[in-house]
Motif scaffolding. Structure first.
Motif, PDB file in Angstrom:
ATOM      1  N   TYR A  86       0.827  -1.208   0.000  1.00 35.12           N
ATOM      2  CA  TYR A  86       0.000   0.000   0.000  1.00 35.12           C
ATOM      3  C   TYR A  86       0.860   1.256   0.000  1.00 35.12           C
ATOM      4  CZ  TYR A  86       1.087   0.509   4.974  1.00 35.12           C
ATOM      5  OH  TYR A  86       1.751   0.671   6.167  1.00 35.12           O
ATOM      6  N   GLU A 146       5.437  -8.016  -5.446  1.00 37.24           N
ATOM      7  CA  GLU A 146       4.313  -7.148  -5.095  1.00 37.24           C
ATOM      8  C   GLU A 146       4.156  -6.006  -6.104  1.00 37.24           C
ATOM      9  OE1 GLU A 146       3.951  -7.478  -0.258  1.00 37.24           O
ATOM     10  OE2 GLU A 146       5.603  -6.312  -1.074  1.00 37.24           O
ATOM     11  N   ARG A 164     -12.295  -1.199   8.707  1.00 37.20           N
ATOM     12  CA  ARG A 164     -11.089  -1.349   7.882  1.00 37.20           C
ATOM     13  C   ARG A 164      -9.863  -1.129   8.765  1.00 37.20           C
ATOM     14  NH1 ARG A 164      -9.692  -0.726   2.175  1.00 37.20           N
ATOM     15  NH2 ARG A 164      -7.473  -0.251   2.002  1.00 37.20           N
ATOM     16  N   PRO A 213      -3.469  -2.804   7.583  1.00 31.67           N
ATOM     17  CA  PRO A 213      -3.018  -4.135   7.142  1.00 31.67           C
ATOM     18  C   PRO A 213      -2.026  -4.790   8.107  1.00 31.67           C
ATOM     19  CG  PRO A 213      -2.975  -2.581   5.309  1.00 31.67           C
ATOM     20  CD  PRO A 213      -3.260  -1.777   6.532  1.00 31.67           C
ATOM     21  N   ALA A 242     -13.074  -8.851   3.536  1.00 29.53           N
ATOM     22  CA  ALA A 242     -12.498  -8.583   2.217  1.00 29.53           C
ATOM     23  C   ALA A 242     -13.218  -7.453   1.499  1.00 29.53           C
ATOM     24  CB  ALA A 242     -12.541  -9.855   1.366  1.00 29.53           C
ATOM     25  N   GLU A 246     -11.635  -4.345   3.093  1.00 25.99           N
ATOM     26  CA  GLU A 246     -10.177  -4.307   3.141  1.00 25.99           C
ATOM     27  C   GLU A 246      -9.512  -4.582   1.802  1.00 25.99           C
ATOM     28  OE1 GLU A 246      -8.685  -6.601   6.529  1.00 25.99           O
ATOM     29  OE2 GLU A 246     -10.681  -6.464   7.425  1.00 25.99           O
ATOM     30  N   VAL A 247     -10.243  -5.156   0.868  1.00 27.93           N
ATOM     31  CA  VAL A 247      -9.669  -5.507  -0.438  1.00 27.93           C
ATOM     32  C   VAL A 247     -10.445  -4.852  -1.575  1.00 27.93           C
ATOM     33  CG1 VAL A 247      -9.054  -7.379  -2.002  1.00 27.93           C
ATOM     34  CG2 VAL A 247      -8.836  -7.707   0.476  1.00 27.93           C
ATOM     35  N   ALA A 248     -11.750  -5.097  -1.611  1.00 30.64           N
ATOM     36  CA  ALA A 248     -12.557  -4.598  -2.728  1.00 30.64           C
ATOM     37  C   ALA A 248     -12.671  -3.078  -2.728  1.00 30.64           C
ATOM     38  CB  ALA A 248     -13.942  -5.231  -2.687  1.00 30.64           C
ATOM     39  N   THR A 293     -11.253   0.812  -1.753  1.00 30.21           N
ATOM     40  CA  THR A 293     -10.082   1.615  -1.417  1.00 30.21           C
ATOM     41  C   THR A 293     -10.375   2.391  -0.140  1.00 30.21           C
ATOM     42  OG1 THR A 293     -10.827   3.555  -2.650  1.00 30.21           O
ATOM     43  CG2 THR A 293      -9.580   1.875  -3.873  1.00 30.21           C
TER      44      THR A 293
END
Length: 569
Positions: free
Chosen positions: A228, A256, A416, A419, A453, A456-458, A460
């Motif tokens: 990130y 990454e 959220r 990470p 997810a 935290e993923v899908a 921003t």
């Protein structure tokens, strides 16, 4: 709330670290080696094959420990496995006529096991040099699987023990050992071929970069799982419209970044490998954190060195004296500049350039008071514990109580966490408790909570901002970014009492404060009353927005960064 027991917490954390550390992994390996030697001696002088059972059981235990998570490391417990093979040989020699097939099988299995250290060393020399760079050769195939070799070798050891114990089927031990040695040799040849390919790419690297004519590079070195940091800047660096490449210092970072950009990615491990990447066309180097390895590139005085950082906050790392090594520090607003002086870090004014936070260009600004929203959605975005005690600002240990209070007021929640929260067993456990709580409430009451997810993923960070009407956080860069929305927020005081919090962390002047100092949650209801009700700090937030994020017109907010960066290209 119920305070956690410090002693138990420290012990649990130590145990979790021990289980995942190299030192921890060696404890059972050492036990097998010592006990395997004891069993070996007993097998030599005893009068029963039952002495073979302890080493066999220990071998299985070692494999179970090493293969946790579905992987096994080549070179692990070589001594233990050699001792077990010697035990198999002695069982056959002392307690019956030694089967020649078993003897040869034990010898071949021992050679296969001994080859692992050399194989691992050669495999370490197989690493990528570049990706997406014309003229540098193809990216090396990384399909080598040295751990598979260790797995097959372990099977050969166990088969030899079983055959010796039963005094039967020595040919099976020979067949398995032959296969194990063959796989080790084949993998070694693959590794040598790929080392040659890697060296060939390295000889072409400087010429390929010179021909590519990059104008700037981005240097990034960070622990795994921190992409990130660079991901937030790559879209804006790409919008500069100039050729560039990303320079990384580890294979993890390489993999990454390759997934984030089509720009060339170059990996150089050591300081002595960097001369090859300083192409004559380069004018600047950008950095997104203060990693120690940044010094390796900052020594090239022909480049302009520009620190972007990966967020703006009142945390201790945000006024680290190490920022002095860069020619320019691009900061979000005047608050970042004043923070250094306020903490005794002398920095000349010309070392700073205010560029705003282009990442918030798509953050929606509040259109009305929160009191007008019947069932507001609140974003809970806690930070992590930090690398050191003086940067532990995480509110996750009181997070469940905060979430319960929000749900009791009819709020839905977007959760959220940072990470890095997964790096701590304790914080990871708290995250899971919150997810469970939200899942249970969603099933029971139908509230549209967003977590896991999806959040935290899908989504921003900007998506999470736009999906919320208010936020609860702690000392984190997301608070300064959220300020752009002018929506109300709460900050949780963890490192100092609430009374001292605004002095230590000035951004708290624009937010409502919950006191969690010492693990005791206080002022929760009063803070939520202000957050979700009268919101008396609305005007303060509007004023501090310019101080923290720059006095930049909204329609040119990201363009301002691009204009300032272009001056050095």
């Amino acid at each position: 709330m119920t305070a956690s027991k410090p002693g138990r917490s420290r012990f649990s954390g130590w145990l979790a670290e021990l289980r995942t550390s190299a030192a921890g992994a060696q404890l059972p390996a050492s036990a097998v080696e010592v006990m395997g030697l004891a069993a070996l001696l007993l097998a030599a002088v005893g009068n029963s094959r039952l002495w073979a059972l302890p080493p066999a059981v220990l071998a299985l235990s070692l494999l179970a420990w090493t293969w946790r998570g579905g992987s096994v490391s080549a070179g692990t417990s070589i001594v233990a496995r050699i001792l077990l093979l010697a035990c198999a040989y002695l069982l056959g020699a002392v307690h019956g006529s030694l089967d020649p097939a078993l003897a040869v099988g034990v010898a071949l299995a021992a050679l296969a096991v001994l080859s692992e250290s050399l194989l691992a060393a050669v495999s370490d020399a197989v690493y990528p040099v570049s990706a997406n760079l014309p003229g540098s050769g193809s990216r090396p195939d990384r399909s080598l699987n040295t751990n598979r070799v260790a797995l097959v070798n372990g099977a050969a050891v166990l088969v030899a023990l079983v055959c010796a114990f039963t005094n039967l089927f020595g040919v099976i031990a020979l067949a398995v050992a032959t296969a194990a040695l063959g796989l080790a040799l084949f993998t070694g040849l693959q590794a040598l071929t790929r080392v040659r390919a890697r060296r060939s790419s390295e000889t072409k690297l400087h010429a390929a970069l010179t021909a590519y004519e990059p104008v700037f590079l981005v240097h990034w070195n960070a622990p795994a799982g921190t992409a990130y940091q660079i991901a937030m800047w790559l879209p804006y660096l790409e919008r500069l419209g100039k050729k560039f490449f990303v320079l990384v210092r580890s294979e993890t970072n390489f993999n990454e970044v390759v997934g984030l950009t089509k720009a060339p990615v170059v990996m150089r491990l050591g300081l002595n490998q960097l001369d090859d990447v300083i192409a004559p066309s380069l004018r600047a180097a950008f950095y997104v954190n203060t990693a120690t390895m940044n010094n390796h590139v900052a020594r090239y005085t022909n480049l302009a060195h520009i620190q972007l950082n990966h967020g703006d906050s009142d945390k201790v790392p945000s006024h680290n004296p190490v920022f002095r090594i860069y020619d320019k520090n691009f900061v979000a607003g005047q608050a970042a500049i004043d923070r250094f002086a306020a903490n005794g870090v002398s920095m000349p004014a010309e070392m700073f350039t205010i560029v705003g936070r282009p990442q918030v260009e798509n953050v929606a600004v509040a259109t009305g008071p929160i009191a007008s929203i019947a069932n507001p959605r609140v974003l809970y975005a806690p930070t992590w514990a930090g690398f050191y005690a003086d940067s532990n600002y995480s509110s996750l240990l009181v997070g469940c109580d905060i979430i319960k209070a929000l749900v009791a007021r009819g709020c839905s929640v977007v959760f959220r966490p940072h990470p890095y929260s997964q790096r701590s067993a304790e914080l990871a456990r708290e995250c899971e408790r919150i997810r469970t709580l939200l899942a249970d409430d969603r099933r029971a009451n139908g509230r549209p909570h967003v977590f896991g997810a999806e959040a935290e993923v899908a989504m921003t960070v900007a998506d999470c901002f736009n999906a919320s009407d208010a936020m609860v956080s702690d000392v984190s860069s997301v608070v300064a970014d959220y300020l752009y929305s002018e929506k109300p927020f709460v900050m949780v005081a963890v490192s100092v009492p609430a009374a001292q919090f605004p002095e230590a962390f000035p951004l708290a002047r624009a937010g409502y404060v919950i006191d969690a100092y010492g693990g005791r949650l206080q002022g929760l209801d009063a803070a939520l009353d202000d957050l979700l009700g009268s919101d008396p700090l609305a005007t303060t937030r509007h004023e501090l927005k310019k101080y923290y994020l720059g006095d930049i017109p909204a329609d040119r907010y990201a363009q301002h960064f691009l204009d300032e960066a272009s001056r050095y290209l």
